[in-house]
Design a protein around this motif. Structure first.
Motif, PDB file in Angstrom:
ATOM      1  N   GLY B 165     -74.110 -20.865 -29.886  1.00 48.71           N
ATOM      2  CA  GLY B 165     -74.734 -22.078 -30.398  1.00 48.71           C
ATOM      3  C   GLY B 165     -75.226 -21.884 -31.828  1.00 48.71           C
ATOM      4  N   GLN B 166     -75.842 -20.726 -32.084  1.00 48.01           N
ATOM      5  CA  GLN B 166     -76.312 -20.429 -33.444  1.00 48.01           C
ATOM      6  C   GLN B 166     -75.136 -20.358 -34.416  1.00 48.01           C
ATOM      7  OE1 GLN B 166     -78.420 -16.794 -32.508  1.00 48.01           O
ATOM      8  NE2 GLN B 166     -80.409 -17.777 -32.823  1.00 48.01           N
ATOM      9  N   LEU B 167     -74.027 -19.781 -33.956  1.00 44.34           N
ATOM     10  CA  LEU B 167     -72.861 -19.658 -34.826  1.00 44.34           C
ATOM     11  C   LEU B 167     -72.304 -21.028 -35.194  1.00 44.34           C
ATOM     12  CD1 LEU B 167     -70.885 -16.693 -33.297  1.00 44.34           C
ATOM     13  CD2 LEU B 167     -71.839 -16.853 -35.586  1.00 44.34           C
ATOM     14  N   GLN B 168     -72.286 -21.935 -34.245  1.00 45.87           N
ATOM     15  CA  GLN B 168     -71.723 -23.242 -34.546  1.00 45.87           C
ATOM     16  C   GLN B 168     -72.652 -24.023 -35.476  1.00 45.87           C
ATOM     17  OE1 GLN B 168     -68.938 -23.778 -35.012  1.00 45.87           O
ATOM     18  NE2 GLN B 168     -67.840 -24.487 -33.220  1.00 45.87           N
ATOM     19  N   ARG B 169     -73.970 -23.796 -35.356  1.00 43.34           N
ATOM     20  CA  ARG B 169     -74.901 -24.385 -36.328  1.00 43.34           C
ATOM     21  C   ARG B 169     -74.639 -23.811 -37.720  1.00 43.34           C
ATOM     22  NH1 ARG B 169     -79.695 -26.606 -33.909  1.00 43.34           N
ATOM     23  NH2 ARG B 169     -79.547 -26.375 -31.663  1.00 43.34           N
ATOM     24  N   LEU B 170     -74.407 -22.505 -37.740  1.00 41.94           N
ATOM     25  CA  LEU B 170     -74.143 -21.827 -39.010  1.00 41.94           C
ATOM     26  C   LEU B 170     -72.863 -22.380 -39.654  1.00 41.94           C
ATOM     27  CD1 LEU B 170     -75.199 -19.498 -40.817  1.00 41.94           C
ATOM     28  CD2 LEU B 170     -73.578 -18.011 -39.649  1.00 41.94           C
ATOM     29  N   ALA B 171     -71.841 -22.576 -38.835  1.00 45.39           N
ATOM     30  CA  ALA B 171     -70.581 -23.113 -39.345  1.00 45.39           C
ATOM     31  C   ALA B 171     -70.811 -24.504 -39.937  1.00 45.39           C
ATOM     32  CB  ALA B 171     -69.545 -23.181 -38.229  1.00 45.39           C
ATOM     33  N   LEU B 172     -71.688 -25.270 -39.316  1.00 43.02           N
ATOM     34  CA  LEU B 172     -71.996 -26.598 -39.837  1.00 43.02           C
ATOM     35  C   LEU B 172     -72.756 -26.487 -41.160  1.00 43.02           C
ATOM     36  CD1 LEU B 172     -71.828 -29.626 -39.383  1.00 43.02           C
ATOM     37  CD2 LEU B 172     -73.894 -29.500 -38.000  1.00 43.02           C
ATOM     38  N   ALA B 173     -73.712 -25.563 -41.239  1.00 40.53           N
ATOM     39  CA  ALA B 173     -74.457 -25.353 -42.484  1.00 40.53           C
ATOM     40  C   ALA B 173     -73.498 -24.985 -43.612  1.00 40.53           C
ATOM     41  CB  ALA B 173     -75.511 -24.260 -42.299  1.00 40.53           C
ATOM     42  N   ARG B 174     -72.541 -24.115 -43.310  1.00 43.12           N
ATOM     43  CA  ARG B 174     -71.551 -23.714 -44.307  1.00 43.12           C
ATOM     44  C   ARG B 174     -70.732 -24.925 -44.762  1.00 43.12           C
ATOM     45  NH1 ARG B 174     -67.987 -19.140 -45.575  1.00 43.12           N
ATOM     46  NH2 ARG B 174     -65.874 -19.901 -45.857  1.00 43.12           N
ATOM     47  N   ALA B 175     -70.343 -25.734 -43.791  1.00 42.90           N
ATOM     48  CA  ALA B 175     -69.555 -26.919 -44.123  1.00 42.90           C
ATOM     49  C   ALA B 175     -70.348 -27.870 -45.018  1.00 42.90           C
ATOM     50  CB  ALA B 175     -69.112 -27.629 -42.848  1.00 42.90           C
ATOM     51  N   LEU B 176     -71.668 -27.967 -44.776  1.00 44.22           N
ATOM     52  CA  LEU B 176     -72.492 -28.911 -45.535  1.00 44.22           C
ATOM     53  C   LEU B 176     -72.819 -28.402 -46.934  1.00 44.22           C
ATOM     54  CD1 LEU B 176     -75.006 -29.933 -42.722  1.00 44.22           C
ATOM     55  CD2 LEU B 176     -73.150 -31.339 -43.668  1.00 44.22           C
ATOM     56  N   ALA B 177     -72.630 -27.096 -47.164  1.00 44.32           N
ATOM     57  CA  ALA B 177     -73.071 -26.478 -48.416  1.00 44.32           C
ATOM     58  C   ALA B 177     -72.496 -27.181 -49.644  1.00 44.32           C
ATOM     59  CB  ALA B 177     -72.700 -24.994 -48.428  1.00 44.32           C
TER      60      ALA B 177
END
Ligand SMILES: Nc1ncnc2c1ncn2[C@@H]1O[C@H](COP(=O)(O)OP(=O)(O)OP(=O)(O)O)[C@@H](O)[C@H]1O
Ligand SMILES: Nc1ncnc2c1ncn2[C@@H]1O[C@H](COP(=O)(O)OP(=O)(O)O)[C@@H](O)[C@H]1O
Ligand code: SF4
Ligand SMILES: [Mg+2]
Ligand SMILES: [Mg+2]
Lengths: 335, 272
Positions: B165-177
């Protein structure tokens, strides 16, 4: 052939094997001392499965479902330190002789793993793998087995290497291999998680119809309550290595008692019914190194009190027959 | 075909973020080819969420990758804000699309480098595209982590130490960067457990509303598409067999294939 649901008290081990459940797991603890020291990644787990019964084990990734399945088949890695007992057909698995154990793993228990691609030998045709297992003794031929799992084009499938098969076909081959030696118990560890919904549905229907026609007991491991509700007569819910609630599936879904089960169910229902905001359990599950003492769910539980720093034991749930619960302040109790 | 989408971009193509026109994709295979997409058209306007559902092999991933400039169509065109993506040089294609369209994949454990720290994963696209000063990037990483519900302390943790779950949040943060206009998410929650999936889906929903982000969501799970997407395309063997408003298709599917797909979704059987 009798199909019994539920069991008596899961603790008394009857001396007479004929009346014993097919699988009886008692006070099972599993530790990995090298990695997690004294933390029990399976913590005093009790579970029984009767002959011909379908039991689901449900819980989040990492809660110990696969370890429980491995323990039942006596396939835990060597690095595991184990206490408690696992009895198959009335016999303590860990006290068995090598020969008895081989016999049990072969003809007693069949296992279907989640990832069909890695659990088949990539360098060997599906047929050769199936033939190898059938040679050890089977009531069916490889071709009959493939037909029974719905693989019509048997000749081509027999010759195919695993990578030449689709995900659904591979999963069917694995099921055929697991059934080859006419096991009394089949352990299916998330057998459909890697598949898309249509194939998932076919595999679940297949498992159900095979279970009925061959009358093996089935331990169905899954994190999906919806799937479980379509298949299992009894369900056991695990959280962070502890078995927190068990009972008839229908009962548990209609009236969950453990706050974790209630949370999971609400989450599942909110997705089914497409609520504007989905229900979720606050926080996240801990890694074994950070497991809390006492009830391991207490940092996420709305009902928690100081009492929950002690370990709740799985006991008969007073309000209903055949249900077991490990919680001090269950859902649906007046206080 | 059953088409209920009131697609204004059809009359005004410049208003569309993406305009996919009659795209066909063939993959060469031994002694011939596989047709993965057959004459597919689709428009996505700013802020719109489109879902793509279909069985494995139906062409969902091929469609999303061809929009991102990663698979050149055999026939047809992909326009981004009116510009033909495959008529651009490869460098400008990369610059335009990687700033404007960000991708989130099914399995973050294989799509994110396990040895990087969480902070580096989010900072990377900013560095590569030369966005901001070092100080600004650092501050932005903190903000981004926070916006997806990850504690700023996690920035120093290696990716391999994070949960699914944390990884998928991280992937979203990266996408939003890079502050994209659209996120393309291919099965973003299929690898997650129900309750973790619920958290991540809620997060997608919030962020999309807050940032007026468009979304192309690929999934075989009708429930996930229904929750996030306003419009849906149903794909079968490279064809779009049905499209329209999600709720309408969910309640009143016309094509047999859509009906079968809806019926296959596991349903919670609760009897009170
Ligand atoms: N690189 C490739 N080379 C050859 N054929 C390919 C390639 N990638 C995909 N295909 C084929 O194209 C078709 C569509 O594949 P695609 O990956 O788009 O499906 P999908 O809908 O995303 O499926 P899934 O749900 O399994 O991800 C399939 O028949 C697939 O086998
Ligand atoms: N061979 C092993 N060595 C060390 N830890 C393990 C091993 N196998 C499993 N674990 C740990 O035990 C816990 C339960 O794992 P598992 O049974 O695979 O969970 P599940 O199947 O419910 O996802 C996890 O925290 C996992 O990391
Ligand atoms: S024992 Fe306490 S913390 Fe654990 S689930 Fe029950 S109420 Fe919550
Ligand atoms: Mg597992
Ligand atoms: Mg795909």
């Amino acid at each position: 052939m009798t199909v019994t649901t539920g069991s008596g008290t899961p603790w008394s081990v009857p001396a007479d094997a004929a009346t014993a459940p097919l699988l009886a797991v008692r006070e099972l603890c599993v530790r990995f001392p090298r990695r997690y020291g004294d933390v029990a990644v399976l913590d005093r787990v009790d579970l029984t499965i009767d002959a011909g019964e379908v039991v689901a084990v449900v819980g989040e990734s990492g809660c110990g479902k696969s370890l429980l399945g491995l323990a039942a088949a006596d396939l835990l890695p060597r690095s595991a330190a184990v206490t408690g007992t696992v009895a198959f057909d009335g016999q303590d698995v860990r006290a068995m002789s090598r020969r008895e154990r081989r016999q049990m793993r072969g003809a007693g228990i069949g296992v279907v793993y989640q990832d069909a691609l890695t659990s088949l030998n990539p360098g060997m045709s599906a047929g050769a793998q199936l033939r190898q297992v059938c040679k050890l003794g089977s009531s069916s031929s490889p071709e009959e087995l493939l037909a029974s799992v719905g693989l019509e084009d048997t000749e081509r499938i027999m010759r195919a290497r695993p990578y030449q098969l689709s995900g659904g076909q591979r999963q069917r081959v694995l099921i055929a291999i697991a059934l080859a030696r006419d096991p009394q118990l089949v352990i299916a560890d998330e057998p459909t998680t890697a598949l898309d919904v249509t194939i998932q549905k076919h595999v679940v229907e297949l498992l159900r119809s095979l279970q009925r026609s061959r009358n093996f007991a089935l331990m169905f491991i899954s994190h999906d309550l919806a799937l479980v509700s379509e298949l299992a007569t009894r369900t056991a819910v695990m959280y962070a290595g502890q078995l927190v609630e068990s009972g008839p599936t229908r009962d548990i879904l209609a009236r969950p008692r453990h706050p974790y089960t209630a949370g999971l169910l609400e989450s599942s229902r909110s997705l089914d019914e497409c609520w504007p905001t989905l229900a979720s359990i606050p926080g996240s599950v801990r890694q074994p190194a950070d497991f809390l003492a006492g009830c391991r769910f207490r940092d996420r539980c709305g009902n928690a009190t100081e009492r929950c720093a002690h370990r709740p034991v799985l006991e008969v749930d007073g309000t209903a027959g055949e249900r077991y619960l490990a919680c001090f302040h269950p859902v649906g109790t007046e206080t | 075909m059953h088409d209920a989408s009131p697609d204004t971009s059809r009359t005004d193509p410049a208003a569309a973020l993406f305009d996919v026109r009659n795209v066909t994709v063939d993959y060469a295979s031994r002694g011939g080819y596989t047709r993965a997409l057959r004459d597919v058209s689709l428009q996505i306007r700013p802020g719109q969420a489109i879902g793509v559902i279909g069985e494995s092999g139906s062409g969902k991933t091929t469609l999303s990758r061809s929009m991102l400039g990663l698979i050149e169509p055999t026939r047809g065109h992909v326009l981004y804000r009116g510009r033909d993506v495959y008529a651009m040089g490869s460098i400008s294609r990369f610059r335009v699309l990687s700033r404007e369209a960000a991708m989130v994949f099914q399995d973050p454990r294989s799509s994110l480098n396990p040895r990087l720290s969480a902070g580096a994963v989010v900072r990377d696209p900013l560095t590569v595209l030369g966005i901001g000063t070092r100080q600004q990037r650092k501050a932005k990483v903190g903000e981004l982590l926070e916006s997806v519900g990850l504690a700023a302390e996690l920035a120093t943790r290696p990716v391999r130490a994070l949960s699914g779950g944390q990884l998928q949040r991280l992937a979203l943060a990266r996408a939003l960067a890079v502050e994209p206009s659209i996120i393309v998410a291919d099965e973003p929650t299929s690898a997650l457990d129900v309750s973790v999936q619920a958290q991540v889906l809620n997060l997608f929903q919030q962020i999309r509303a807050r940032r007026h982000l468009a979304l192309l969501l690929v999934s075989h799970d009708v429930r996930v598409v229904r929750f996030l997407a306003d419009h849906v395309l149903v794909m079968c063997d490279g064809d779009v067999v049905e499209r329209g408003a999600t709720e309408q298709i969910y309640r009143d599917p016309h094509h047999d294939y859509t009906k079968a797909l809806l019926a296959a979704a596991p349903r919670l059987r609760v009897q009170a």
